[in-house]
Design an enzyme around this catalytic site. Sequence first.
Site, short mmCIF file in Angstrom:
data_model
loop_
_atom_site.label_atom_id
_atom_site.label_comp_id
_atom_site.label_asym_id
_atom_site.label_seq_id
_atom_site.Cartn_x
_atom_site.Cartn_y
_atom_site.Cartn_z
N ASP A 75 -5.25 2.33 -6.13
CA ASP A 75 -4.90 2.22 -4.68
C ASP A 75 -3.64 1.78 -4.41
OD1 ASP A 75 -7.76 1.80 -5.59
OD2 ASP A 75 -8.05 0.77 -3.47
N HIS B 206 -2.69 1.63 -0.78
CA HIS B 206 -2.96 0.56 0.34
C HIS B 206 -1.53 0.39 1.25
CE1 HIS B 206 -7.27 -0.05 0.77
NE2 HIS B 206 -7.11 -0.37 -0.59
N ASP C 257 -7.40 5.68 -1.40
CA ASP C 257 -7.00 4.54 -0.59
C ASP C 257 -5.40 4.38 -0.63
OD1 ASP C 257 -9.71 3.76 -0.60
OD2 ASP C 257 -9.49 1.88 -1.30
N ASP D 54 -4.09 1.88 4.95
CA ASP D 54 -4.82 0.68 5.48
C ASP D 54 -4.63 -0.68 4.75
OD1 ASP D 54 -6.20 1.88 7.33
OD2 ASP D 54 -8.19 2.03 6.21
N ARG D 55 -4.51 -1.59 5.57
CA ARG D 55 -3.98 -2.78 4.99
C ARG D 55 -2.51 -3.01 4.91
NH1 ARG D 55 -8.05 -6.58 4.10
NH2 ARG D 55 -9.97 -5.87 3.60
N ASN E 221 -12.44 5.40 -0.20
CA ASN E 221 -13.24 4.99 0.97
C ASN E 221 -12.55 4.71 2.33
OD1 ASN E 221 -12.73 2.49 -0.81
ND2 ASN E 221 -13.65 1.65 0.91
N HIS E 222 -11.25 4.58 2.05
CA HIS E 222 -10.39 4.03 3.08
C HIS E 222 -9.76 5.59 3.88
CE1 HIS E 222 -10.03 -0.21 3.71
NE2 HIS E 222 -10.35 -0.57 2.67
N HIS F 239 -12.71 7.40 -7.24
CA HIS F 239 -12.13 6.51 -6.59
C HIS F 239 -13.17 5.16 -6.99
CE1 HIS F 239 -10.20 3.61 -3.80
NE2 HIS F 239 -11.41 3.37 -3.34
N ARG G 98 -20.36 -5.00 -1.99
CA ARG G 98 -19.51 -4.96 -0.63
C ARG G 98 -20.73 -4.51 0.36
NH1 ARG G 98 -14.45 -2.81 -2.36
NH2 ARG G 98 -14.31 -2.54 -4.63
N HIS H 141 -10.47 1.13 -6.64
CA HIS H 141 -11.09 0.51 -5.73
C HIS H 141 -11.28 -1.01 -5.81
CE1 HIS H 141 -14.40 0.71 -2.74
NE2 HIS H 141 -15.30 0.55 -3.33
#
Length: 559
Positions: A303, A305, A332, A335-336, A364-365, A413, A461, A488
Amino acid sequence: MPTMATEKSSVSLAEEIKIQANEAFKANKFSQAIDLYTQAIEINGENAVYWANRALAHTKLEEYGSAIQDASKAVEIDPKYSKGYYRRGAAYLAMGKFKDALKDFQQVKRISPNDPDASKKLKECEKAVMKLKFEEAISVPTSEQHSVAESIDYRTIGTGTGSSYHSSQVTAAAVALVAVVMLVVGPIAATVVAFSTITTFLVVKFNNSGWTWWEDGSTPGFLTKSQVLNIDVEPQYTGARIDGDVVTLDFVKKMMDDFKNQKCLHKRYAFQIVLQTREILMALPSLVDINVPNEKHFTVCGDVHGQFFDLINIFELNGLPSDENPYLFNGDFVDRGSFSLEVILTLFAFKCMSPSAIHLARGNHESKSMNKIYGFEGEVRSKLSDKFVELFAEVFCYLPLAHVINHKIFVVHGGLFSTDGVKLSDIRAIDRFCEPPEEGLMCEILWSDPQPNPGRGPSKRGVGLSFGGDVTKRFLKDNNLDLVVRSHEVKDEGYEVEHDGKLITVFSAPNYCDQMGNKGAFIRFEAPTMEPKIVTFSAVPHPDVKPMAYASNFLRMFS
Protein backbone atom coordinates in the site's frame (compact mmCIF):
# COMPACT_ATOMS: atom_id res chain seq x y z
CA MET A 1 -15.53 -18.08 46.46
CA PRO A 2 -13.78 -14.68 46.01
CA THR A 3 -13.79 -12.37 48.99
CA MET A 4 -14.74 -8.68 48.85
CA ALA A 5 -11.06 -7.80 49.28
CA THR A 6 -10.12 -10.05 46.35
CA GLU A 7 -12.80 -8.48 44.15
CA LYS A 8 -11.58 -5.00 45.10
CA SER A 9 -8.04 -6.02 44.30
CA SER A 10 -9.09 -7.33 40.88
CA VAL A 11 -10.99 -4.14 40.08
CA SER A 12 -7.97 -2.06 41.05
CA LEU A 13 -5.66 -4.20 38.93
CA ALA A 14 -7.96 -3.88 35.93
CA GLU A 15 -7.99 -0.09 36.37
CA GLU A 16 -4.21 0.02 36.50
CA ILE A 17 -4.00 -1.96 33.29
CA LYS A 18 -6.57 0.32 31.66
CA ILE A 19 -4.41 3.33 32.53
CA GLN A 20 -1.43 1.61 30.87
CA ALA A 21 -3.61 0.91 27.83
CA ASN A 22 -4.64 4.57 27.66
CA GLU A 23 -0.99 5.62 27.68
CA ALA A 24 -0.19 3.19 24.88
CA PHE A 25 -3.12 4.58 22.91
CA LYS A 26 -1.89 8.16 23.38
CA ALA A 27 1.50 7.05 22.05
CA ASN A 28 -0.20 5.65 18.90
CA LYS A 29 0.70 2.10 19.98
CA PHE A 30 -2.73 0.81 19.15
CA SER A 31 -1.95 -2.92 19.01
CA GLN A 32 -0.33 -2.70 22.43
CA ALA A 33 -3.33 -0.77 23.72
CA ILE A 34 -5.67 -3.51 22.46
CA ASP A 35 -3.63 -6.17 24.25
CA LEU A 36 -3.76 -4.20 27.51
CA TYR A 37 -7.49 -3.46 27.25
CA THR A 38 -7.98 -7.18 26.64
CA GLN A 39 -6.13 -7.96 29.87
CA ALA A 40 -8.37 -5.52 31.75
CA ILE A 41 -11.46 -7.11 30.20
CA GLU A 42 -10.30 -10.58 31.22
CA ILE A 43 -10.11 -9.38 34.82
CA ASN A 44 -13.31 -7.32 34.79
CA GLY A 45 -15.47 -7.99 31.76
CA GLU A 46 -18.43 -6.02 33.07
CA ASN A 47 -16.85 -2.59 32.67
CA ALA A 48 -18.31 -0.91 29.59
CA VAL A 49 -15.45 1.59 29.40
CA TYR A 50 -12.88 -1.12 28.69
CA TRP A 51 -14.90 -2.46 25.78
CA ALA A 52 -15.53 1.01 24.33
CA ASN A 53 -11.88 1.97 24.65
CA ARG A 54 -10.78 -1.20 22.92
CA ALA A 55 -13.33 -0.45 20.19
CA LEU A 56 -11.64 2.92 19.61
CA ALA A 57 -8.22 1.26 19.36
CA HIS A 58 -9.59 -1.21 16.81
CA THR A 59 -10.95 1.73 14.82
CA LYS A 60 -7.49 3.29 14.67
CA LEU A 61 -6.22 0.03 13.11
CA GLU A 62 -9.15 0.01 10.64
CA GLU A 63 -10.51 -3.12 12.32
CA TYR A 64 -14.06 -1.86 12.10
CA GLY A 65 -15.74 -5.23 12.50
CA SER A 66 -13.98 -5.77 15.83
CA ALA A 67 -14.76 -2.19 16.86
CA ILE A 68 -18.47 -2.75 16.25
CA GLN A 69 -18.40 -5.97 18.30
CA ASP A 70 -16.68 -4.28 21.24
CA ALA A 71 -18.88 -1.19 21.18
CA SER A 72 -21.98 -3.41 21.02
CA LYS A 73 -20.76 -5.23 24.13
CA ALA A 74 -20.27 -1.88 25.88
CA VAL A 75 -23.87 -0.80 25.30
CA GLU A 76 -25.11 -4.27 26.24
CA ILE A 77 -23.39 -3.87 29.63
CA ASP A 78 -24.57 -0.26 30.03
CA PRO A 79 -27.41 0.78 27.69
CA LYS A 80 -26.99 4.41 28.81
CA TYR A 81 -23.27 4.60 28.03
CA SER A 82 -23.21 7.13 25.19
CA LYS A 83 -19.59 6.49 24.17
CA GLY A 84 -20.50 2.92 23.26
CA TYR A 85 -23.07 4.12 20.72
CA TYR A 86 -20.74 6.90 19.60
CA ARG A 87 -17.85 4.55 18.84
CA ARG A 88 -20.02 1.99 17.14
CA GLY A 89 -21.52 4.75 15.02
CA ALA A 90 -18.03 5.94 14.06
CA ALA A 91 -17.08 2.42 12.98
CA TYR A 92 -20.26 2.11 10.91
CA LEU A 93 -19.45 5.44 9.24
CA ALA A 94 -15.95 4.26 8.36
CA MET A 95 -17.49 1.21 6.67
CA GLY A 96 -19.95 3.36 4.74
CA LYS A 97 -22.93 1.98 6.68
CA PHE A 98 -24.52 5.37 7.15
CA LYS A 99 -28.00 4.20 8.08
CA ASP A 100 -26.66 2.03 10.91
CA ALA A 101 -24.46 4.91 12.06
CA LEU A 102 -27.44 7.26 12.07
CA LYS A 103 -29.31 5.05 14.54
CA ASP A 104 -26.37 5.12 16.95
CA PHE A 105 -25.90 8.89 16.77
CA GLN A 106 -29.62 9.38 17.30
CA GLN A 107 -29.24 7.32 20.48
CA VAL A 108 -26.25 9.42 21.56
CA LYS A 109 -28.39 12.52 21.09
CA ARG A 110 -31.18 11.03 23.19
CA ILE A 111 -28.78 10.17 26.01
CA SER A 112 -26.90 13.51 25.82
CA PRO A 113 -29.36 16.04 24.35
CA ASN A 114 -27.22 19.05 25.32
CA ASP A 115 -23.93 17.75 23.94
CA PRO A 116 -22.97 20.06 21.02
CA ASP A 117 -20.49 17.52 19.63
CA ALA A 118 -23.18 14.83 19.52
CA SER A 119 -25.48 17.24 17.71
CA LYS A 120 -22.79 18.06 15.16
CA LYS A 121 -22.04 14.40 14.47
CA LEU A 122 -25.74 13.60 14.13
CA LYS A 123 -26.22 16.43 11.65
CA GLU A 124 -23.33 15.25 9.47
CA CYS A 125 -24.62 11.69 9.57
CA GLU A 126 -28.08 12.86 8.55
CA LYS A 127 -26.51 14.67 5.57
CA ALA A 128 -24.68 11.50 4.56
CA VAL A 129 -27.85 9.42 4.72
CA MET A 130 -29.75 12.04 2.73
CA LYS A 131 -27.05 12.07 0.08
CA LEU A 132 -27.28 8.28 -0.09
CA LYS A 133 -31.04 8.56 -0.67
CA PHE A 134 -30.44 11.02 -3.50
CA GLU A 135 -27.96 8.69 -5.16
CA GLU A 136 -30.25 5.69 -4.78
CA ALA A 137 -33.15 7.67 -6.24
CA ILE A 138 -31.29 8.63 -9.42
CA SER A 139 -29.10 5.56 -9.81
CA VAL A 140 -28.96 4.01 -13.27
CA PRO A 141 -29.14 0.20 -13.58
CA THR A 142 -25.79 -1.36 -14.42
CA SER A 143 -27.13 -2.64 -17.73
CA GLU A 144 -27.94 0.95 -18.76
CA GLN A 145 -24.70 2.58 -17.67
CA HIS A 146 -22.38 3.93 -20.33
CA SER A 147 -18.59 4.06 -20.37
CA VAL A 148 -17.42 7.57 -19.58
CA ALA A 149 -14.04 6.72 -21.13
CA GLU A 150 -15.62 5.89 -24.48
CA SER A 151 -17.17 9.35 -24.62
CA ILE A 152 -13.71 10.97 -24.47
CA ASP A 153 -11.08 11.13 -27.19
CA TYR A 154 -8.01 12.81 -25.73
CA ARG A 155 -6.63 13.30 -29.24
CA THR A 156 -9.41 15.81 -30.03
CA ILE A 157 -9.60 17.57 -26.67
CA GLY A 158 -9.16 21.27 -27.25
CA THR A 159 -9.77 21.11 -31.00
CA GLY A 160 -13.16 22.80 -31.03
CA THR A 161 -16.72 22.64 -29.81
CA GLY A 162 -17.75 19.72 -32.02
CA SER A 163 -21.36 18.90 -32.78
CA SER A 164 -22.66 17.60 -29.47
CA TYR A 165 -26.13 18.81 -28.61
CA HIS A 166 -29.05 18.10 -26.34
CA SER A 167 -32.68 17.89 -27.30
CA SER A 168 -35.72 19.35 -25.62
CA GLN A 169 -36.85 15.77 -24.94
CA VAL A 170 -33.67 15.13 -22.94
CA THR A 171 -34.24 18.37 -21.05
CA ALA A 172 -37.82 17.40 -20.24
CA ALA A 173 -36.79 13.91 -19.13
CA ALA A 174 -34.07 15.29 -16.87
CA VAL A 175 -36.39 17.83 -15.25
CA ALA A 176 -39.01 15.12 -14.75
CA LEU A 177 -36.39 13.02 -12.96
CA VAL A 178 -35.56 15.97 -10.72
CA ALA A 179 -39.22 16.27 -9.81
CA VAL A 180 -39.32 12.59 -8.84
CA VAL A 181 -36.25 12.97 -6.65
CA MET A 182 -37.82 16.03 -5.00
CA LEU A 183 -40.85 13.93 -4.11
CA VAL A 184 -38.64 11.19 -2.65
CA VAL A 185 -36.48 13.34 -0.40
CA GLY A 186 -38.32 16.63 -0.04
CA PRO A 187 -37.21 20.21 -0.82
CA ILE A 188 -34.44 20.48 1.75
CA ALA A 189 -30.90 21.74 1.47
CA ALA A 190 -28.98 18.79 0.14
CA THR A 191 -26.01 17.69 -1.89
CA VAL A 192 -25.23 17.90 -5.57
CA VAL A 193 -27.00 15.35 -7.71
CA ALA A 194 -25.79 14.55 -11.21
CA PHE A 195 -27.83 12.97 -13.96
CA SER A 196 -25.90 12.00 -17.06
CA THR A 197 -26.51 10.61 -20.48
CA ILE A 198 -23.67 9.68 -22.81
CA THR A 199 -22.83 13.29 -23.67
CA THR A 200 -25.00 15.54 -21.49
CA PHE A 201 -24.86 16.37 -17.80
CA LEU A 202 -27.49 17.96 -15.61
CA VAL A 203 -26.20 19.08 -12.24
CA VAL A 204 -28.87 20.14 -9.79
CA LYS A 205 -28.75 22.02 -6.49
CA PHE A 206 -31.73 21.75 -4.19
CA ASN A 207 -32.56 24.39 -1.61
CA ASN A 208 -35.59 25.73 0.21
CA SER A 209 -36.57 28.00 -2.64
CA GLY A 210 -36.38 25.48 -5.45
CA TRP A 211 -33.60 24.21 -7.70
CA THR A 212 -31.05 25.39 -10.21
CA TRP A 213 -28.40 23.63 -12.24
CA TRP A 214 -24.77 24.40 -12.86
CA GLU A 215 -21.33 22.81 -13.29
CA ASP A 216 -17.96 24.01 -12.00
CA GLY A 217 -19.26 27.55 -11.55
CA SER A 218 -20.16 27.95 -15.21
CA THR A 219 -23.33 29.42 -16.68
CA PRO A 220 -26.41 27.50 -15.45
CA GLY A 221 -27.77 25.07 -17.98
CA PHE A 222 -26.90 21.89 -19.80
CA LEU A 223 -23.27 21.09 -20.47
CA THR A 224 -22.42 19.01 -23.48
CA LYS A 225 -19.44 16.72 -23.82
CA SER A 226 -17.69 19.19 -26.12
CA GLN A 227 -18.14 22.03 -23.62
CA VAL A 228 -16.79 19.99 -20.71
CA LEU A 229 -13.74 18.72 -22.60
CA ASN A 230 -12.78 21.80 -24.63
CA ILE A 231 -9.55 22.35 -22.68
CA ASP A 232 -6.72 23.74 -24.75
CA VAL A 233 -3.20 23.66 -23.34
CA GLU A 234 -2.60 27.34 -22.64
CA PRO A 235 0.59 28.95 -23.99
CA GLN A 236 1.57 29.98 -20.47
CA TYR A 237 1.45 26.37 -19.20
CA THR A 238 5.02 25.42 -18.19
CA GLY A 239 4.40 21.90 -16.86
CA ALA A 240 5.12 18.48 -18.33
CA ARG A 241 3.87 17.89 -21.89
CA ILE A 242 3.30 14.72 -23.90
CA ASP A 243 4.33 14.98 -27.54
CA GLY A 244 1.83 12.90 -29.53
CA ASP A 245 0.74 9.51 -28.19
CA VAL A 246 3.99 8.38 -26.57
CA VAL A 247 4.58 8.83 -22.84
CA THR A 248 8.35 9.11 -22.41
CA LEU A 249 10.63 8.82 -19.40
CA ASP A 250 11.53 12.49 -19.76
CA PHE A 251 7.85 13.39 -19.48
CA VAL A 252 7.38 11.22 -16.38
CA LYS A 253 10.44 12.72 -14.70
CA LYS A 254 9.27 16.26 -15.47
CA MET A 255 5.77 15.43 -14.17
CA MET A 256 7.18 14.00 -10.92
CA ASP A 257 9.35 17.08 -10.44
CA ASP A 258 6.29 19.28 -10.94
CA PHE A 259 4.37 17.21 -8.41
CA LYS A 260 7.21 17.61 -5.89
CA ASN A 261 6.75 21.35 -6.26
CA GLN A 262 2.97 20.98 -5.88
CA LYS A 263 2.30 21.92 -9.47
CA CYS A 264 -0.58 20.33 -11.35
CA LEU A 265 -0.49 18.34 -14.57
CA HIS A 266 -2.67 19.81 -17.30
CA LYS A 267 -6.03 18.04 -17.67
CA ARG A 268 -5.27 17.35 -21.33
CA TYR A 269 -2.35 15.11 -20.37
CA ALA A 270 -4.10 13.64 -17.35
CA PHE A 271 -6.87 12.46 -19.67
CA GLN A 272 -4.32 10.91 -22.00
CA ILE A 273 -2.52 9.01 -19.22
CA VAL A 274 -5.70 7.61 -17.68
CA LEU A 275 -7.26 6.66 -21.01
CA GLN A 276 -4.12 4.98 -22.32
CA THR A 277 -3.79 3.06 -19.05
CA ARG A 278 -7.37 1.91 -19.43
CA GLU A 279 -6.60 0.44 -22.86
CA ILE A 280 -3.64 -1.47 -21.43
CA LEU A 281 -5.51 -2.79 -18.37
CA MET A 282 -8.56 -3.87 -20.36
CA ALA A 283 -6.44 -6.35 -22.30
CA LEU A 284 -5.11 -8.07 -19.17
CA PRO A 285 -6.62 -11.14 -17.47
CA SER A 286 -7.83 -11.06 -13.87
CA LEU A 287 -4.74 -13.05 -12.89
CA VAL A 288 -1.51 -11.95 -14.58
CA ASP A 289 1.50 -14.25 -14.94
CA ILE A 290 4.88 -12.53 -14.63
CA ASN A 291 8.15 -14.07 -15.80
CA VAL A 292 11.44 -12.93 -14.26
CA PRO A 293 14.41 -14.24 -16.29
CA ASN A 294 17.43 -15.74 -14.57
CA GLU A 295 19.83 -13.21 -13.08
CA LYS A 296 17.09 -10.56 -13.19
CA HIS A 297 15.17 -9.08 -10.27
CA PHE A 298 11.63 -7.96 -9.49
CA THR A 299 10.25 -5.65 -6.76
CA VAL A 300 6.88 -5.90 -4.99
CA CYS A 301 5.51 -2.89 -3.09
CA GLY A 302 2.49 -2.75 -0.81
CA ASP A 303 0.00 0.00 0.00
CA VAL A 304 1.12 3.55 -0.83
CA HIS A 305 -2.13 5.32 0.14
CA GLY A 306 -1.52 8.68 -1.45
CA GLN A 307 1.90 9.21 0.16
CA PHE A 308 3.57 10.57 -2.98
CA PHE A 309 6.80 11.69 -1.37
CA ASP A 310 7.34 8.24 0.12
CA LEU A 311 6.70 6.76 -3.34
CA ILE A 312 9.44 8.99 -4.73
CA ASN A 313 11.70 7.77 -1.93
CA ILE A 314 11.09 4.16 -3.00
CA PHE A 315 12.27 5.06 -6.49
CA GLU A 316 15.32 6.84 -5.08
CA LEU A 317 16.19 3.76 -2.99
CA ASN A 318 15.43 1.13 -5.63
CA GLY A 319 15.51 2.87 -9.01
CA LEU A 320 12.79 4.04 -11.36
CA PRO A 321 10.53 1.44 -12.99
CA SER A 322 11.92 0.13 -16.29
CA ASP A 323 12.05 -3.10 -18.24
CA GLU A 324 15.28 -3.87 -16.38
CA ASN A 325 13.88 -2.80 -13.00
CA PRO A 326 10.22 -3.93 -12.96
CA TYR A 327 7.77 -3.38 -10.11
CA LEU A 328 4.42 -4.66 -8.89
CA PHE A 329 2.39 -2.22 -6.79
CA ASN A 330 -0.08 -4.33 -4.88
CA GLY A 331 -3.14 -2.09 -4.54
CA ASP A 332 -4.36 0.76 -2.34
CA PHE A 333 -2.56 3.44 -4.31
CA VAL A 334 -5.03 6.10 -3.19
CA ASP A 335 -7.08 7.41 -0.22
CA ARG A 336 -6.08 8.72 3.21
CA GLY A 337 -2.89 10.38 1.98
CA SER A 338 -3.60 13.76 0.36
CA PHE A 339 -1.33 13.28 -2.67
CA SER A 340 -3.29 10.36 -4.09
CA LEU A 341 -3.75 11.97 -7.49
CA GLU A 342 -0.01 12.47 -7.83
CA VAL A 343 0.57 8.82 -6.90
CA ILE A 344 -1.93 7.35 -9.34
CA LEU A 345 -0.89 9.56 -12.25
CA THR A 346 2.76 8.64 -11.65
CA LEU A 347 2.04 4.91 -11.56
CA PHE A 348 -0.27 5.13 -14.59
CA ALA A 349 2.32 7.19 -16.51
CA PHE A 350 4.98 4.53 -15.96
CA LYS A 351 2.45 1.93 -17.13
CA CYS A 352 1.91 3.91 -20.32
CA MET A 353 5.66 4.40 -20.78
CA SER A 354 6.41 0.68 -20.52
CA PRO A 355 3.66 -1.80 -19.59
CA SER A 356 6.20 -4.44 -18.52
CA ALA A 357 8.06 -1.99 -16.26
CA ILE A 358 5.23 -1.74 -13.76
CA HIS A 359 2.36 -4.01 -12.82
CA LEU A 360 -0.66 -2.78 -10.87
CA ALA A 361 -3.11 -4.80 -8.76
CA ARG A 362 -6.44 -3.66 -7.42
CA GLY A 363 -6.83 -3.03 -3.71
CA ASN A 364 -9.98 -2.57 -1.67
CA HIS A 365 -9.49 1.21 -1.89
CA GLU A 366 -9.70 1.21 -5.68
CA SER A 367 -13.48 1.43 -5.42
CA LYS A 368 -16.19 4.09 -5.44
CA SER A 369 -17.36 3.46 -1.91
CA MET A 370 -13.89 3.81 -0.38
CA ASN A 371 -12.91 6.79 -2.56
CA LYS A 372 -16.08 8.62 -1.58
CA ILE A 373 -15.27 8.32 2.13
CA TYR A 374 -11.47 8.36 2.39
CA GLY A 375 -10.49 11.29 0.22
CA PHE A 376 -9.62 10.30 -3.35
CA GLU A 377 -12.95 11.42 -4.80
CA GLY A 378 -12.73 14.78 -3.07
CA GLU A 379 -9.10 15.23 -4.10
CA VAL A 380 -9.79 14.46 -7.76
CA ARG A 381 -12.77 16.78 -7.76
CA SER A 382 -10.63 19.54 -6.20
CA LYS A 383 -7.55 19.13 -8.41
CA LEU A 384 -9.20 18.05 -11.70
CA SER A 385 -12.98 17.71 -12.14
CA ASP A 386 -16.06 15.57 -11.58
CA LYS A 387 -15.45 13.98 -14.97
CA PHE A 388 -12.19 12.50 -13.70
CA VAL A 389 -13.97 11.05 -10.66
CA GLU A 390 -16.12 8.98 -13.00
CA LEU A 391 -13.16 8.11 -15.20
CA PHE A 392 -10.94 6.83 -12.39
CA ALA A 393 -13.82 4.78 -10.98
CA GLU A 394 -14.21 3.09 -14.35
CA VAL A 395 -10.50 2.47 -14.89
CA PHE A 396 -10.06 1.01 -11.40
CA CYS A 397 -12.49 -1.75 -12.42
CA TYR A 398 -9.99 -2.89 -15.07
CA LEU A 399 -7.11 -3.43 -12.63
CA PRO A 400 -6.10 -7.11 -12.33
CA LEU A 401 -6.85 -8.87 -9.05
CA ALA A 402 -3.82 -11.16 -8.68
CA HIS A 403 -0.35 -11.91 -10.04
CA VAL A 404 1.79 -15.06 -10.09
CA ILE A 405 5.55 -14.55 -10.38
CA ASN A 406 7.59 -17.34 -12.01
CA HIS A 407 4.82 -19.85 -11.32
CA LYS A 408 5.72 -19.80 -7.59
CA ILE A 409 4.75 -16.57 -5.86
CA PHE A 410 1.07 -15.64 -5.52
CA VAL A 411 0.47 -11.92 -4.97
CA VAL A 412 -2.89 -10.39 -3.99
CA HIS A 413 -3.86 -7.30 -2.06
CA GLY A 414 -5.85 -8.90 0.75
CA GLY A 415 -5.73 -12.64 1.11
CA LEU A 416 -7.23 -16.07 0.64
CA PHE A 417 -10.64 -17.63 0.55
CA SER A 418 -13.54 -18.87 2.65
CA THR A 419 -13.42 -22.32 1.04
CA ASP A 420 -10.62 -24.72 0.14
CA GLY A 421 -10.02 -25.93 -3.40
CA VAL A 422 -9.78 -22.51 -5.10
CA LYS A 423 -7.56 -22.88 -8.16
CA LEU A 424 -5.71 -20.26 -10.15
CA SER A 425 -8.08 -20.96 -13.01
CA ASP A 426 -10.97 -19.87 -10.77
CA ILE A 427 -9.26 -16.51 -10.22
CA ARG A 428 -8.56 -16.08 -13.91
CA ALA A 429 -12.26 -16.63 -14.56
CA ILE A 430 -13.43 -13.80 -12.25
CA ASP A 431 -15.35 -11.08 -14.08
CA ARG A 432 -13.62 -8.17 -12.37
CA PHE A 433 -15.09 -5.33 -14.42
CA CYS A 434 -17.33 -4.06 -11.61
CA GLU A 435 -17.34 -2.49 -8.19
CA PRO A 436 -16.17 -5.00 -5.57
CA PRO A 437 -18.99 -7.24 -4.31
CA GLU A 438 -19.61 -7.86 -0.60
CA GLU A 439 -18.87 -11.58 -0.82
CA GLY A 440 -17.22 -14.14 -3.05
CA LEU A 441 -13.72 -14.65 -4.42
CA MET A 442 -13.20 -11.06 -5.57
CA CYS A 443 -14.27 -9.65 -2.22
CA GLU A 444 -11.99 -12.04 -0.33
CA ILE A 445 -8.99 -11.29 -2.57
CA LEU A 446 -9.35 -7.61 -1.73
CA TRP A 447 -10.33 -7.74 1.96
CA SER A 448 -9.16 -10.90 3.79
CA ASP A 449 -6.39 -11.02 6.41
CA PRO A 450 -4.19 -13.77 7.89
CA GLN A 451 -4.66 -14.87 11.49
CA PRO A 452 -2.23 -16.71 13.82
CA ASN A 453 -4.67 -19.50 14.66
CA PRO A 454 -5.47 -22.34 12.23
CA GLY A 455 -8.72 -22.46 10.34
CA ARG A 456 -10.90 -19.51 9.43
CA GLY A 457 -12.56 -16.80 11.48
CA PRO A 458 -14.64 -13.66 11.11
CA SER A 459 -12.95 -10.61 9.68
CA LYS A 460 -11.81 -7.99 12.15
CA ARG A 461 -12.64 -5.48 9.39
CA GLY A 462 -16.24 -6.60 9.01
CA VAL A 463 -15.64 -7.62 5.37
CA GLY A 464 -13.94 -10.76 4.04
CA LEU A 465 -12.49 -13.24 6.54
CA SER A 466 -9.42 -14.20 8.57
CA PHE A 467 -7.49 -17.31 7.51
CA GLY A 468 -4.85 -19.40 9.27
CA GLY A 469 -1.57 -20.98 8.23
CA ASP A 470 -3.21 -24.28 7.39
CA VAL A 471 -5.43 -22.49 4.86
CA THR A 472 -2.38 -20.84 3.32
CA LYS A 473 -0.44 -24.10 3.05
CA ARG A 474 -3.35 -26.00 1.45
CA PHE A 475 -3.83 -23.23 -1.13
CA LEU A 476 -0.14 -23.25 -2.01
CA LYS A 477 -0.05 -27.04 -2.29
CA ASP A 478 -3.21 -27.20 -4.41
CA ASN A 479 -1.73 -24.72 -6.88
CA ASN A 480 1.93 -25.82 -6.81
CA LEU A 481 3.03 -22.48 -5.35
CA ASP A 482 5.67 -21.59 -2.75
CA LEU A 483 4.66 -18.26 -1.21
CA VAL A 484 1.78 -15.81 -0.72
CA VAL A 485 2.63 -12.09 -0.74
CA ARG A 486 -0.11 -9.69 0.31
CA SER A 487 -0.46 -6.14 1.64
CA HIS A 488 -3.55 -4.48 3.14
CA GLU A 489 -2.28 -4.12 6.74
CA VAL A 490 0.02 -1.59 8.35
CA LYS A 491 2.98 -3.31 10.03
CA ASP A 492 5.41 -1.72 12.50
CA GLU A 493 8.44 -2.79 10.48
CA GLY A 494 6.74 -2.40 7.11
CA TYR A 495 6.38 -6.16 6.71
CA GLU A 496 5.61 -9.34 8.62
CA VAL A 497 6.44 -12.98 7.83
CA GLU A 498 3.69 -15.39 8.98
CA HIS A 499 2.39 -18.92 8.55
CA ASP A 500 5.78 -20.59 8.94
CA GLY A 501 7.32 -18.40 6.27
CA LYS A 502 4.66 -19.14 3.68
CA LEU A 503 3.04 -15.68 3.79
CA ILE A 504 4.57 -12.19 3.79
CA THR A 505 2.67 -8.95 4.34
CA VAL A 506 4.34 -5.89 2.79
CA PHE A 507 3.18 -2.32 3.46
CA SER A 508 4.87 0.62 1.74
CA ALA A 509 3.33 3.68 3.43
CA PRO A 510 5.67 4.62 6.32
CA ASN A 511 4.29 6.62 9.24
CA TYR A 512 0.87 5.83 7.85
CA CYS A 513 -1.49 8.82 8.03
CA ASP A 514 1.31 10.79 9.74
CA GLN A 515 0.57 9.06 13.04
CA MET A 516 1.35 5.34 13.07
CA GLY A 517 5.14 5.60 13.30
CA ASN A 518 5.63 2.45 11.20
CA LYS A 519 8.34 1.80 8.65
CA GLY A 520 7.61 1.06 5.02
CA ALA A 521 8.99 -1.90 3.09
CA PHE A 522 9.33 -3.47 -0.33
CA ILE A 523 10.46 -6.96 -1.40
CA ARG A 524 13.05 -7.74 -4.06
CA PHE A 525 13.09 -11.17 -5.69
CA GLU A 526 16.02 -12.38 -7.80
CA ALA A 527 15.71 -15.23 -10.28
CA PRO A 528 16.15 -18.13 -10.34
CA THR A 529 15.99 -18.64 -6.54
CA MET A 530 13.30 -15.97 -6.00
CA GLU A 531 14.26 -15.71 -2.34
CA PRO A 532 12.62 -12.61 -0.84
CA LYS A 533 14.93 -9.78 0.19
CA ILE A 534 13.03 -7.25 2.29
CA VAL A 535 14.13 -3.61 2.35
CA THR A 536 12.66 -1.27 4.97
CA PHE A 537 12.65 2.52 4.98
CA SER A 538 11.37 5.44 7.03
CA ALA A 539 9.00 8.24 6.10
CA VAL A 540 10.33 11.37 4.41
CA PRO A 541 9.05 14.93 4.89
CA HIS A 542 6.16 16.18 2.78
CA PRO A 543 4.41 19.54 2.31
CA ASP A 544 2.11 20.64 5.10
CA VAL A 545 -1.06 19.05 3.75
CA LYS A 546 -2.59 16.74 6.33
CA PRO A 547 -3.80 13.21 5.54
CA MET A 548 -7.53 13.00 4.90
CA ALA A 549 -7.58 16.65 3.80
CA TYR A 550 -10.08 15.76 1.05
CA ALA A 551 -12.04 13.12 2.96
CA SER A 552 -15.74 13.36 3.72
CA ASN A 553 -16.64 15.90 6.41
CA PHE A 554 -18.08 13.31 8.77
CA LEU A 555 -15.00 11.07 8.53
CA ARG A 556 -12.60 13.96 9.23
CA MET A 557 -14.52 14.56 12.44
CA PHE A 558 -13.43 11.16 13.74
CA SER A 559 -9.85 11.22 12.42
